[in-house]
Design a protein around this motif. Structure first.
Motif, PDB file in Angstrom:
ATOM      1  N   ASP A 161       0.875  -1.165   0.000  1.00 23.13           N
ATOM      2  CA  ASP A 161       0.000   0.000   0.000  1.00 23.13           C
ATOM      3  C   ASP A 161       0.923   1.229   0.000  1.00 23.13           C
ATOM      4  OD1 ASP A 161      -1.537   2.220   0.786  1.00 23.13           O
ATOM      5  OD2 ASP A 161      -2.989   0.919   1.810  1.00 23.13           O
ATOM      6  N   LEU A 162       0.983   1.905  -1.157  1.00 24.34           N
ATOM      7  CA  LEU A 162       1.951   3.003  -1.293  1.00 24.34           C
ATOM      8  C   LEU A 162       1.647   4.156  -0.336  1.00 24.34           C
ATOM      9  CD1 LEU A 162       2.423   2.946  -5.166  1.00 24.34           C
ATOM     10  CD2 LEU A 162       3.973   2.049  -3.430  1.00 24.34           C
ATOM     11  N   ASP A 163       0.368   4.344  -0.010  1.00 23.02           N
ATOM     12  CA  ASP A 163       0.028   5.421   0.938  1.00 23.02           C
ATOM     13  C   ASP A 163       0.542   5.108   2.338  1.00 23.02           C
ATOM     14  OD1 ASP A 163      -1.167   7.034  -0.931  1.00 23.02           O
ATOM     15  OD2 ASP A 163      -3.103   6.006  -0.738  1.00 23.02           O
ATOM     16  N   LYS A 164       0.392   3.830   2.739  1.00 21.56           N
ATOM     17  CA  LYS A 164       0.922   3.435   4.056  1.00 21.56           C
ATOM     18  C   LYS A 164       2.434   3.632   4.082  1.00 21.56           C
ATOM     19  CE  LYS A 164      -2.334  -0.299   5.145  1.00 21.56           C
ATOM     20  NZ  LYS A 164      -2.483  -1.747   5.293  1.00 21.56           N
ATOM     21  N   LYS A 166       4.247   5.742   2.224  1.00 21.63           N
ATOM     22  CA  LYS A 166       4.573   7.186   2.249  1.00 21.63           C
ATOM     23  C   LYS A 166       4.405   7.733   3.659  1.00 21.63           C
ATOM     24  CE  LYS A 166       3.070   8.189  -2.412  1.00 21.63           C
ATOM     25  NZ  LYS A 166       1.786   8.312  -3.101  1.00 21.63           N
ATOM     26  N   LYS A 167       3.300   7.338   4.300  1.00 23.06           N
ATOM     27  CA  LYS A 167       3.024   7.826   5.651  1.00 23.06           C
ATOM     28  C   LYS A 167       4.135   7.404   6.619  1.00 23.06           C
ATOM     29  CE  LYS A 167      -0.814   7.814   8.774  1.00 23.06           C
ATOM     30  NZ  LYS A 167      -1.196   6.558   9.396  1.00 23.06           N
ATOM     31  N   ASP A 170       7.211   9.502   6.047  1.00 21.30           N
ATOM     32  CA  ASP A 170       7.011  10.836   6.648  1.00 21.30           C
ATOM     33  C   ASP A 170       7.169  10.785   8.164  1.00 21.30           C
ATOM     34  OD1 ASP A 170       6.598  11.962   4.247  1.00 21.30           O
ATOM     35  OD2 ASP A 170       4.397  12.025   4.385  1.00 21.30           O
ATOM     36  N   ASN A 198       3.051  -2.874  -9.164  1.00 21.46           N
ATOM     37  CA  ASN A 198       3.218  -2.477  -7.760  1.00 21.46           C
ATOM     38  C   ASN A 198       4.676  -2.650  -7.311  1.00 21.46           C
ATOM     39  OD1 ASN A 198       3.021  -3.469  -4.604  1.00 21.46           O
ATOM     40  ND2 ASN A 198       1.638  -1.766  -5.076  1.00 21.46           N
ATOM     41  N   ASP A 201       6.446   0.315  -8.766  1.00 21.03           N
ATOM     42  CA  ASP A 201       6.125   1.590  -8.108  1.00 21.03           C
ATOM     43  C   ASP A 201       6.682   1.644  -6.679  1.00 21.03           C
ATOM     44  OD1 ASP A 201       4.871   2.113 -10.440  1.00 21.03           O
ATOM     45  OD2 ASP A 201       2.820   2.038  -9.652  1.00 21.03           O
ATOM     46  N   THR A 202       6.658   0.505  -5.994  1.00 19.65           N
ATOM     47  CA  THR A 202       7.189   0.459  -4.627  1.00 19.65           C
ATOM     48  C   THR A 202       8.694   0.743  -4.650  1.00 19.65           C
ATOM     49  OG1 THR A 202       5.526  -1.156  -4.016  1.00 19.65           O
ATOM     50  CG2 THR A 202       7.442  -1.009  -2.578  1.00 19.65           C
ATOM     51  N   LEU A 205       9.353   4.417  -5.461  1.00 18.94           N
ATOM     52  CA  LEU A 205       9.100   5.293  -4.307  1.00 18.94           C
ATOM     53  C   LEU A 205      10.252   5.192  -3.297  1.00 18.94           C
ATOM     54  CD1 LEU A 205       7.269   7.124  -2.534  1.00 18.94           C
ATOM     55  CD2 LEU A 205       6.104   5.059  -1.740  1.00 18.94           C
TER      56      LEU A 205
END
Ligand code: F0G
Length: 479
Positions: A161-164, A166-167, A170, A198, A201-202, A205
């Motif tokens: 989960d790219l949002d997880k 990124k979070k 951060d 995926n 992309d992972t 990132l």
């Protein structure tokens, strides 16, 4: 006429006789094993679906390869063959053999992780997480939510989960994250694949933040098959080509060759970075053996070199996964709750739903694995609360959302009749599920407790109340 989609691309040249047991034999054996299928003796097991690890049948070519073992301490010819195969199949420059997967995980974790670091991953694997923690790191799960939902039909439940992610970056800062651990065909999620997109992309990132990515490519060949089947634009591509793509995005990989690699023992670490590779060879010498044998005999390296190549054969993987799907569909059609979609290396029964009368504190998956063994001599494995262990800070039992029993299929070992015996046994236990009794610990080891823990039934002496004829044979008369 509906014709079969797959069949075995091999025939049987040698057989290993199995002992058939009675229910009374099994009652005794599982009690002696402390209701832990890891502690059963294999002579008491009829169909062994404990694991697909090191339990595969080698090909005639692999057996022939054993005879070519060059047992020189240093610079064995088999090492150079093995190295050339890994370079060609995975595309990494440096190849360090290890006795098995966790040997590679140990080296990688010791090299890269410092006290206080954070290592994200797409769900945990027991040994991987353990080595990360031993090196001072903290594992954080960044897999997609669908992976925790046994009924979700999402085709790539292994995805990050790219949002997880990124979070997390951060929150803790990229400098606290030495690498992301990316497992192909995620074992604990039920053998669920990641999409090529995926993975790409992972890695992109992570690399933007200066974070490395190491694959756990233990079941990468099976993941490649699912990519070919399910991902747009990947149809008809050779599995070897897809594997090269996956590896090209990451910085390296650890592999237990005991699974897709079709050997009984062996593993490796492969990577591109020259300095890290130097360090890895140093640690290999300390923990595993000289960097050209890594704890293996020359003959093992030869069998592994041949097995890794065979593992990328499309007909082989199609038949392998075809078997798993066959078992899964039989259970699904009988209403047995299993993880959807059926994964690559085994069928995962949702023990929480199967035994919904048992509280999580009584370890439903552990109880179910014992009950299945008792019914038919089929050995399965708990993958739930017992495997998850305790929270190191609070000391409390972790109850993961997935409370599973894994029926893992060794490659090229069992026939369709064996799978039918297995399915029918589980269906029989399902019919009597309310008679299955929960378990409590009588011995709990401190580390990786699932391997050696012992239990007793919370009531009575058996894991299954006896309502039927206890001496019923495993096979019905028409068999
Ligand atoms: N990574 C994954 C995804 C695994 O499934 C395993 C082992 C390992 C690493 C460790 O490799 O056993 O060669 O040291 N899994 C086995 C199983 C034990 O039954 O799933 P190893």
């Amino acid at each position: 006429m509906n014709r079969r989609a797959w069949a075995e691309p091999y025939k049987i040249k040698m057989v290993e006789p199995l002992r058939m047991t009675t229910r009374a034999d099994r009652e005794l054996a599982i009690a002696r094993a402390g209701f832990n299928t890891f502690l059963l003796r294999s002579r008491d097991v009829y169909i062994d679906l404990l694991t697909d690890s090191g339990t595969n049948a080698m090909s005639d070519r692999q057996w022939a390869g054993l005879m070519l073992g060059d047992e020189a301490y240093a610079g064995s010819a088999n090492f150079f063959h093995f190295e050339s195969v890994v370079r060609r199949c995975y595309g990494y420059r440096h190849v360090i053999p290890t006795h098995q997967g966790r040997g590679a995980e140990h080296i990688l974790s010791q090299m890269c992780i410092k006290d206080g670091d954070v290592v994200p991953g797409n769900m945990y694997f027991t040994t991987t997480k353990f080595h990360q923690e031993l090196a001072g790191g903290r594992f954080v799960d960044v897999i997609v939510d669908e992976a925790h939902d046994p009924m979700s039909e999402f085709p790539f439940k292994g995805n990050v989960d790219l949002d997880k992610l990124k979070k997390l970056i951060d929150e803790v800062g990229a400098d606290k994250i030495p690498y992301l651990s990316l497992e192909t065909n995620v074992n604990m999620a039920g053998g669920q694949p990641c999409s090529l997109e995926n993975i790409h992309d992972t890695c992109a990132l992570c690399h933007r933040h200066g974070i490395k990515v190491f694959l756990d490519a233990t079941r990468a060949a099976e993941n490649c098959f699912f990519i070919r089947e399910r991902e747009a634009g990947q149809q008809d591509r050779p599995l070897a080509e897809i594997l090269r793509d996956i590896c090209s995005y990451a910085d390296g990989c650890t592999v237990s060759a005991k699974k897709d690699g079709l050997v009984n023992i062996g593993g490796f670490l492969a990577l591109n970075d020259d300095e890290l590779a130097d360090e890895a060879r140093n640690l290999c010498v300390v923990y595993e053996g000289l960097h050209t044998y890594g704890g293996l005999a020359g003959r093992d390296l030869e069998a592994m070199a041949i097995g890794l190549q065979e593992s990328l054969d499309y007909d082989h993987i199609r038949a392998r996964i075809g078997q798993v799907q066959y078992l899964g569909r039989r259970l699904m059609n009988a209403g047995v709750p299993v993880v959807h979609p059926i994964g690559g290396h085994g069928v995962f029964i949702d023990a929480g739903a199967f035994l919904d009368h048992l509280p999580r504190e009584q370890f439903p998956a552990q109880s179910l694995a014992s009950a299945i063994y008792l019914d038919s001599g089929v050995r399965s494995m708990e993958r739930g609360g017992v495997s998850a262990g305790r929270n190191p800070k609070t000391g409390k039992n972790v109850h993961p959302r997935l409370e599973l029993v894994r029926l893992t299929l060794p490659r090229r070992v069992y026939t369709q009749a064996h799978l039918d015996v297995t399915a029918e046994s589980i269906m029989a236990v399902f019919e009597q599920r309310k008679e299955v009794v929960g378990l409590r610990f009588t011995y709990e080891p401190k580390r990786m407790r699932f391997f050696q823990a012992r239990f007793e039934p919370v009531e009575g002496t058996s894991v299954m109340r006896d309502t039927t004829d206890v001496h019923e044979p495993v096979l019905s008369p028409h068999d």
